[in-house]
Design a protein around this motif. Sequence first.
Motif, PDB file in Angstrom:
ATOM      1  N   SER B 202      24.555  35.676 -27.184  1.00 31.68           N
ATOM      2  CA  SER B 202      23.406  36.581 -27.339  1.00 31.68           C
ATOM      3  C   SER B 202      23.711  38.016 -26.923  1.00 31.68           C
ATOM      4  O   SER B 202      24.601  38.275 -26.114  1.00 31.68           O
ATOM      5  N   ARG B 203      22.917  38.929 -27.515  1.00 27.38           N
ATOM      6  CA  ARG B 203      23.046  40.353 -27.210  1.00 27.38           C
ATOM      7  C   ARG B 203      21.804  40.896 -26.503  1.00 27.38           C
ATOM      8  O   ARG B 203      21.790  42.020 -26.034  1.00 27.38           O
ATOM      9  N   ASN B 204      20.738  40.122 -26.502  1.00 25.65           N
ATOM     10  CA  ASN B 204      19.520  40.532 -25.790  1.00 25.65           C
ATOM     11  C   ASN B 204      18.715  39.284 -25.434  1.00 25.65           C
ATOM     12  O   ASN B 204      19.111  38.165 -25.777  1.00 25.65           O
ATOM     13  N   LEU B 205      17.596  39.501 -24.772  1.00 26.04           N
ATOM     14  CA  LEU B 205      16.812  38.376 -24.247  1.00 26.04           C
ATOM     15  C   LEU B 205      16.284  37.486 -25.371  1.00 26.04           C
ATOM     16  O   LEU B 205      16.289  36.260 -25.260  1.00 26.04           O
ATOM     17  N   ARG B 206      15.827  38.131 -26.451  1.00 35.18           N
ATOM     18  CA  ARG B 206      15.234  37.352 -27.540  1.00 35.18           C
ATOM     19  C   ARG B 206      16.283  36.448 -28.188  1.00 35.18           C
ATOM     20  O   ARG B 206      16.031  35.281 -28.458  1.00 35.18           O
ATOM     21  N   SER B 207      17.484  36.989 -28.439  1.00 32.08           N
ATOM     22  CA  SER B 207      18.509  36.157 -29.083  1.00 32.08           C
ATOM     23  C   SER B 207      19.003  35.084 -28.105  1.00 32.08           C
ATOM     24  O   SER B 207      19.370  33.979 -28.515  1.00 32.08           O
ATOM     25  N   TYR B 208      18.971  35.388 -26.822  1.00 29.30           N
ATOM     26  CA  TYR B 208      19.342  34.405 -25.790  1.00 29.30           C
ATOM     27  C   TYR B 208      18.401  33.193 -25.851  1.00 29.30           C
ATOM     28  O   TYR B 208      18.822  32.042 -25.878  1.00 29.30           O
ATOM     29  N   GLN B 209      17.087  33.484 -25.923  1.00 19.78           N
ATOM     30  CA  GLN B 209      16.107  32.397 -25.996  1.00 19.78           C
ATOM     31  C   GLN B 209      16.288  31.610 -27.302  1.00 19.78           C
ATOM     32  O   GLN B 209      16.257  30.378 -27.315  1.00 19.78           O
ATOM     33  N   PHE B 210      16.496  32.343 -28.401  1.00 19.78           N
ATOM     34  CA  PHE B 210      16.648  31.722 -29.720  1.00 19.78           C
ATOM     35  C   PHE B 210      17.842  30.753 -29.728  1.00 19.78           C
ATOM     36  O   PHE B 210      17.721  29.597 -30.112  1.00 19.78           O
ATOM     37  N   TRP B 211      19.007  31.242 -29.266  1.00 21.94           N
ATOM     38  CA  TRP B 211      20.203  30.400 -29.302  1.00 21.94           C
ATOM     39  C   TRP B 211      20.088  29.218 -28.349  1.00 21.94           C
ATOM     40  O   TRP B 211      20.655  28.143 -28.606  1.00 21.94           O
ATOM     41  N   ALA B 212      19.377  29.380 -27.240  1.00 28.70           N
ATOM     42  CA  ALA B 212      19.197  28.257 -26.304  1.00 28.70           C
ATOM     43  C   ALA B 212      18.423  27.129 -26.998  1.00 28.70           C
ATOM     44  O   ALA B 212      18.797  25.952 -26.902  1.00 28.70           O
ATOM     45  N   VAL B 213      17.361  27.478 -27.720  1.00 26.91           N
ATOM     46  CA  VAL B 213      16.551  26.471 -28.412  1.00 26.91           C
ATOM     47  C   VAL B 213      17.371  25.850 -29.553  1.00 26.91           C
ATOM     48  O   VAL B 213      17.445  24.622 -29.691  1.00 26.91           O
ATOM     49  N   ILE B 214      18.000  26.702 -30.355  1.00 29.13           N
ATOM     50  CA  ILE B 214      18.729  26.217 -31.536  1.00 29.13           C
ATOM     51  C   ILE B 214      19.918  25.330 -31.146  1.00 29.13           C
ATOM     52  O   ILE B 214      20.140  24.280 -31.755  1.00 29.13           O
ATOM     53  N   SER B 215      20.655  25.736 -30.121  1.00 32.08           N
ATOM     54  CA  SER B 215      21.825  24.920 -29.765  1.00 32.08           C
ATOM     55  C   SER B 215      21.397  23.586 -29.164  1.00 32.08           C
ATOM     56  O   SER B 215      22.063  22.559 -29.382  1.00 32.08           O
ATOM     57  N   GLY B 216      20.263  23.571 -28.427  1.00 32.18           N
ATOM     58  CA  GLY B 216      19.738  22.301 -27.897  1.00 32.18           C
ATOM     59  C   GLY B 216      19.370  21.370 -29.044  1.00 32.18           C
ATOM     60  O   GLY B 216      19.778  20.195 -29.074  1.00 32.18           O
ATOM     61  N   ILE B 217      18.634  21.895 -30.017  1.00 31.57           N
ATOM     62  CA  ILE B 217      18.183  21.069 -31.158  1.00 31.57           C
ATOM     63  C   ILE B 217      19.384  20.607 -31.991  1.00 31.57           C
ATOM     64  O   ILE B 217      19.461  19.432 -32.393  1.00 31.57           O
ATOM     65  N   SER B 218      20.345  21.518 -32.220  1.00 30.17           N
ATOM     66  CA  SER B 218      21.517  21.156 -33.043  1.00 30.17           C
ATOM     67  C   SER B 218      22.308  20.024 -32.398  1.00 30.17           C
ATOM     68  O   SER B 218      22.760  19.097 -33.087  1.00 30.17           O
ATOM     69  N   SER B 219      22.482  20.091 -31.077  1.00 25.38           N
ATOM     70  CA  SER B 219      23.215  19.024 -30.376  1.00 25.38           C
ATOM     71  C   SER B 219      22.499  17.692 -30.560  1.00 25.38           C
ATOM     72  O   SER B 219      23.138  16.648 -30.767  1.00 25.38           O
ATOM     73  N   THR B 220      21.165  17.726 -30.470  1.00 25.08           N
ATOM     74  CA  THR B 220      20.396  16.483 -30.576  1.00 25.08           C
ATOM     75  C   THR B 220      20.489  15.892 -31.980  1.00 25.08           C
ATOM     76  O   THR B 220      20.705  14.686 -32.137  1.00 25.08           O
ATOM     77  N   ILE B 221      20.327  16.737 -33.005  1.00 26.31           N
ATOM     78  CA  ILE B 221      20.402  16.219 -34.382  1.00 26.31           C
ATOM     79  C   ILE B 221      21.801  15.642 -34.637  1.00 26.31           C
ATOM     80  O   ILE B 221      21.944  14.520 -35.139  1.00 26.31           O
ATOM     81  N   THR B 222      22.836  16.380 -34.233  1.00 24.51           N
ATOM     82  CA  THR B 222      24.209  15.913 -34.455  1.00 24.51           C
ATOM     83  C   THR B 222      24.458  14.613 -33.686  1.00 24.51           C
ATOM     84  O   THR B 222      24.993  13.642 -34.241  1.00 24.51           O
ATOM     85  N   GLY B 223      24.040  14.586 -32.413  1.00 25.37           N
ATOM     86  CA  GLY B 223      24.255  13.400 -31.582  1.00 25.37           C
ATOM     87  C   GLY B 223      23.534  12.183 -32.148  1.00 25.37           C
ATOM     88  O   GLY B 223      24.071  11.070 -32.166  1.00 25.37           O
ATOM     89  N   THR B 224      22.321  12.378 -32.637  1.00 27.86           N
ATOM     90  CA  THR B 224      21.532  11.262 -33.185  1.00 27.86           C
ATOM     91  C   THR B 224      22.212  10.700 -34.437  1.00 27.86           C
ATOM     92  O   THR B 224      22.285   9.482 -34.625  1.00 27.86           O
ATOM     93  N   TYR B 225      22.724  11.591 -35.284  1.00 25.30           N
ATOM     94  CA  TYR B 225      23.401  11.107 -36.501  1.00 25.30           C
ATOM     95  C   TYR B 225      24.734  10.448 -36.182  1.00 25.30           C
ATOM     96  O   TYR B 225      25.109   9.454 -36.801  1.00 25.30           O
ATOM     97  N   LEU B 226      25.436  10.975 -35.192  1.00 22.08           N
ATOM     98  CA  LEU B 226      26.707  10.352 -34.794  1.00 22.08           C
ATOM     99  C   LEU B 226      26.471   8.920 -34.325  1.00 22.08           C
ATOM    100  O   LEU B 226      27.276   8.021 -34.561  1.00 22.08           O
ATOM    101  N   ASN B 227      25.318   8.721 -33.654  1.00 26.35           N
ATOM    102  CA  ASN B 227      24.963   7.374 -33.182  1.00 26.35           C
ATOM    103  C   ASN B 227      24.849   6.391 -34.353  1.00 26.35           C
ATOM    104  O   ASN B 227      25.230   5.232 -34.237  1.00 26.35           O
ATOM    105  N   ARG B 228      24.343   6.866 -35.502  1.00 24.34           N
ATOM    106  CA  ARG B 228      24.189   5.994 -36.665  1.00 24.34           C
ATOM    107  C   ARG B 228      25.553   5.536 -37.176  1.00 24.34           C
ATOM    108  O   ARG B 228      25.699   4.442 -37.673  1.00 24.34           O
ATOM    109  N   PHE B 229      26.564   6.402 -37.044  1.00 24.64           N
ATOM    110  CA  PHE B 229      27.893   6.077 -37.585  1.00 24.64           C
ATOM    111  C   PHE B 229      28.764   5.314 -36.590  1.00 24.64           C
ATOM    112  O   PHE B 229      29.501   4.429 -36.954  1.00 24.64           O
TER     113      PHE B 229
END
Lengths: 228, 260
Positions: B202-229
């Motif tokens: 991130s370069r500022n507070l808003r992008s910091y908050q955005f990437w924190a939410v997005i990276s949390g969600i991305s890890s969960t979606i990826t982890g959940t699909y990996l579990n299926r395989f």
Amino acid sequence: MLLKVENLSVDLDGENILKNISFEINEGETLTILGPNGAGKTVLLRTLLGLIPYKGKIIWGRKYRLGYLPQGLNQLLMKGLPLTVEDFFHFKEPLPLRNEIVKILSLVGLKENILNKIIGNLSGGEFQRVLLAWVLINNPEVLILDEPTTGIDIGGGKTIYSLLKEIKKEKNLSIILITHDLDIVYDFTDKVMCLAHKTHTCFGPPHEVISSSKLEEIYGGNIKFYEH
Amino acid sequence: MNSQLLLSLISGIFISGVAGYLGSLMLSRKMSVVAGPLAHLSLPGAAIAIIFGWSLLVGVFPFVLLGVILIWFLERKTKLPMENLAAIIFAFGVGTALLILPIDKAEEALVGNINNISLIETIIVVLVSMIVFYITKRIYSKVMMLNIHEELARVEGVNVNFYNFLYLFNIGLVVSIGVYLVGGLITAALIAIPSAIAKNLSRNLRSYQFWAVISGISSTITGTYLNRFYHLPTGPLIIVTGAVFFIISVVIKSIKKFNF
């Protein structure tokens, strides 16, 4: 009257820090508090702000909008945070508009493009000016500044005081200030208080109360002082 | 997509999104460490829930809330650093769990079981996540100011005790629902990893908050699909995925820094 203090005493963790402090200042005046390290200067400011319990009386003339620049507010506290200068201004309430921020930054000699910079990456001088602008943004009536030029080189410090002097004239501010810079006392302040041995040993206009012997008394040792 | 997978994904996305968002505030306060002890305090609650066949949240939340109140109260009374108090709470949580947690049924409490989450539990998780997100958004700038300088915040009119309590209460709620997703053992990672990734990107507070939410969600979606395989537990897969994303963020940061 801006502020009247009567028989103020402060104890912290069972130790007496300030004893029987009494003074009065008027609106539009600048009071500088002088004294050696450990004399209780910062404790006095924090007590005036209502941050520390005390005995005695602190009477403000009315409810003023206060602007406070604490001593410990340094860049290290913000290092590593993804916080731009603009983000820092958005902590203020009410939320200042961008053009208001730009205007106040220009008053302290900074340009608009500093708003997008990470606050932890600013130079010491820029950081101190940003802090000053931050304190000034919501039009405070009283500024309480605890060593506002700490960490700034001599030239930068003088610039900060020159800026304060101009802003004070423009906005009719009252200022209570701690500094170790004796030069600015004559140039900048209406009243000075010498704090030593838990109480004040002088109070009044600098020309009347400051002398080499007085400074020796409060700081100890051989203080070289060139009277202005 | 079957309905159980959908429920797991919905609850996982909400939990990890809000954990990332709150985590970004905690990292700025160097408080990520507090989530760990609180999560371990969830273990005795999870043990009781498992023993009596209750929903995890019913067992976990009272224990975590008790921990939050204890930290808040003791910090005010003793002036001890929060990390120190959290360590005491941690020891209490693990010690009690070891006494009462039936080891043969421990896996659900330790690493979570988002794959068995019910519709009712999903609805509760979504509601709790929305409440935490709303409160966190409201208190974010005030708590940031508290992190920078408490007395400055007080002079600016911030009620320190009130905001600290709301902040800790939010942590308690996130830890409680985080136990569903990744279990009591690694909930802290759910809070700490996304904000660490965000800080690198991130370069500022808003992008910091955005990437924190997005990276949390991305890890969960990826982890959940990996579990299926791979049929490995979802919780640890989510955390390991987050750790891989973190390493990628470090590389991206280095590339940006040296302008490769």
